[in-house]
Motif scaffolding. Structure first.
Motif, PDB file in Angstrom:
ATOM      1  N   PRO A 160     -16.778   5.213  14.582  1.00 38.63           N
ATOM      2  CA  PRO A 160     -18.137   4.582  14.055  1.00 38.63           C
ATOM      3  C   PRO A 160     -18.969   5.743  13.571  1.00 38.63           C
ATOM      4  N   VAL A 161     -18.518   6.296  12.501  1.00 38.27           N
ATOM      5  CA  VAL A 161     -19.197   7.274  12.156  1.00 38.27           C
ATOM      6  C   VAL A 161     -20.057   7.128  10.700  1.00 38.27           C
ATOM      7  N   LEU A 162     -20.847   7.760  10.407  1.00 38.34           N
ATOM      8  CA  LEU A 162     -21.792   7.807   8.921  1.00 38.34           C
ATOM      9  C   LEU A 162     -21.008   8.403   7.860  1.00 38.34           C
ATOM     10  N   THR A 163     -21.241   7.922   6.876  1.00 39.15           N
ATOM     11  CA  THR A 163     -20.173   8.217   5.828  1.00 39.15           C
ATOM     12  C   THR A 163     -21.265   9.030   4.600  1.00 39.15           C
ATOM     13  N   ASN A 164     -22.710   9.378   4.957  1.00 39.86           N
ATOM     14  CA  ASN A 164     -23.275  10.035   3.864  1.00 39.86           C
ATOM     15  C   ASN A 164     -23.128  11.552   4.013  1.00 39.86           C
ATOM     16  N   ARG A 165     -23.229  12.187   2.852  1.00 39.30           N
ATOM     17  CA  ARG A 165     -23.156  13.729   3.139  1.00 39.30           C
ATOM     18  C   ARG A 165     -24.086  14.404   4.134  1.00 39.30           C
ATOM     19  N   LEU A 166     -25.188  13.620   4.275  1.00 36.93           N
ATOM     20  CA  LEU A 166     -26.284  14.020   5.230  1.00 36.93           C
ATOM     21  C   LEU A 166     -25.480  14.002   6.709  1.00 36.93           C
ATOM     22  N   ASN A 167     -24.604  13.465   6.811  1.00 35.46           N
ATOM     23  CA  ASN A 167     -23.885  13.248   7.960  1.00 35.46           C
ATOM     24  C   ASN A 167     -22.564  13.920   8.418  1.00 35.46           C
TER      25      ASN A 167
END
Length: 491
Positions: A160-167
């Motif tokens: 369950p991970v965030l997929t934006n470059r900021l993440n």
């Protein structure tokens, strides 16, 4: 060991300035890399994923933080090894789980999963034979394609991970430090944080690594370059630092006494991990207050630990006076009227203060927990709540005497029940009498069901169903044994 920063660009840390200033950076405290059995611990597992880049299965070590839950969302740090290592080098030599566990216990980290892959992307990716061969050097360069096309998609499909470059962040030691700077700054649409701990000569020439300094300065949140002053590769790291300084690229330059070893690299992980993901908001999935909430699925906490629960799953425990757990975005709908928790205590117990939005926020109820005789003998604790509706962050604040107080397995709220009419009056004649008792009996026997508009009034114990207990309570009321129903005590 005394540490020092030569230069820190505060544009990296505070996003306020583009000029440099010298600051002190405290050395990690004694014991930062030693196991502390009195705090919650994360987990280390090994996964296998198929790599289209190499045409073979590959392994990676995954660290999930304390309190990890698939109901939450996490940032990701990709942590790379050196030329003679593989996915086991950091776990075997760097104690990343211990360092991060200790930092989580001090509330110094943003939630993240750490992925420790094999950075040698070829079919036989073992660190055998001539590890400095041209073939192996090419495999380390080839890893960028395995990372982007195989590993990242795998992690994002399984966790369950965030997929934006900021993440996403990337960091590594030695050869992995060079890879992290090379790939992190090359693929800025994938990464906003890059860290090189003693980067090796595979590090690109600075002008190749950063062909457009203005773009790098605008996109990267943290660039960390560090090396021990007694390290034979010091000039590589210093060259990157000098180039970024001359071209006004905000970065952290960490120069300290040290060699090319885990003593320095542990220090780097300790420092770097505290800088990343700090300005990123992680979306929180709302929780329904009226569904069962597992206590271990907190979003924040202080002082508590998780352990295996006798009722299945995990519970929170090792709770002292003043500890707390936070459950963000709990939806109370139009209102809650009661709180229930499965609790245990081998001592005299304590209290659970239910507060909204902060530790000192609105107190909606206080639930007393008494001793049950053992930390794994559970019972229900309940209390009235009032003054709450809509979405709030729920704080469970624990109070009591000395030592451990309470274990909690799970909890839930009941909606505020406002029946229209008099409890027990199931025929609408404004009185509770033998006719009502007869109607409840017929309902239970299936002879004649109570009309829908009166079912809430027949549920006199507030259990949200009509059963033999309701029949018995109405009978006791008619006999004068009780003068009000349990549902009236909940209102």
């Amino acid at each position: 060991m005394k540490k020092k920063f030569l230069k820190v660009f505060t544009g990296v840390l505070l996003a306020l300035f583009t000029v440099s200033m010298s600051v002190s950076f405290a050395a990690p405290p004694s014991g930062f890399d030693r196991v502390n059995n009195n705090i919650p611990h994360g987990n280390m597992t090994t996964i296998t994923y198929y790599s289209k880049t190499t045409g073979a299965d590959r392994k990676a070590t995954i660290y999930t933080p304390p309190g990890y839950s698939t109901d939450k969302k996490y940032n990701v740090l990709y942590l790379l090894h050196g030329i003679g290592g593989d996915h086991t080098e950091w776990p075997n030599g760097g104690s990343p789980n211990v360092i991060l566990d200790n930092l989580y216990a001090q509330n110094k980290l943003s939630p993240m999963i750490v992925v420790m892959p094999n950075g040698r992307a070829k079919k036989d990716d073992r660190a055998v034979g001539d590890i400095y061969s041209a073939e192996n050097q090419a495999a380390f360069e080839n890893f960028q394609y395995d990372l982007l096309n195989d590993l990242i998609p795998y992690i994002e499909s399984k966790y369950p991970v965030l997929t934006n470059r900021l993440n996403r962040a990337i960091a590594g030691l030695s050869m992995g430090g060079g890879q992290s700077l090379n790939f992190g700054l090359k693929y800025m649409d994938y990464f906003a944080y890059a860290g090189g701990f003693s980067p090796a000569p595979n590090t690109y020439a600075p002008s190749k690594m950063i062909p457009n300094p203005a773009e790098t300065a605008a996109k990267m949140k943290v660039i960390w370059v560090g090396c021990g002053e007694q390290d034979g590769l010091y000039s590589t790291a210093q060259g990157v630092h000098n180039y970024m300084t001359q071209n006004n690229v905000p970065h952290v330059w960490y120069s300290a006494p040290g060699n090319h070893d885990f003593t320095f690299w542990k220090d780097g992980l300790y420092q770097f991990s505290q800088l990343i993901f700090k300005d990123v908001d992680i979306p929180v999935t709302p929780k329904n207050a009226f569904d069962l909430i597992e206590a271990e699925n907190y979003d924040e906490m202080s002082g508590i630990q998780t352990e295996t629960c006798a009722e299945g799953g995990q519970n929170i425990g090792f709770i002292h006076n003043g500890d707390y757990a936070v459950y963000k975005s709990v939806d109370f709908g139009s209102g809650a009227g009661r709180f229930y928790a499965r609790v245990a205590s081998a001592t005299e117990g304590g209290n659970i203060e239910l507060r909204l939005d902060s530790l000192t926020g609105t107190l909606i109820g206080t639930c007393e927990v008494k001793g049950t005789g053992d930390w794994q003998i559970y019972t229900d604790a309940t209390c009235k709540v009032s003054g709450v509706s809509g979405k709030h962050d729920l704080y469970l604040k624990f109070t009591g005497g000395e030592g451990y107080l309470i274990n909690i397995n799970n909890f839930r709220f009941e909606p505020q029940i406002i029946p229209q009419g008099r409890p027990g009056d199931v025929n609408g004649d404004h009185s509770v009498d033998a006719i009502d008792l007869t109607l409840i009996k017929k309902h239970l026997l299936g002879i004649e069901l109570i009309k829908d508009e009166f079912t809430a009034l027949a549920d006199v114990d507030g259990s949200r169903e009509i059963d033999a207990i309701d029949f018995a309570l109405v009978k006791q009321y008619l006999l004068g044994i009780i003068n009000e129903f349990p549902i009236q005590q909940k209102l």
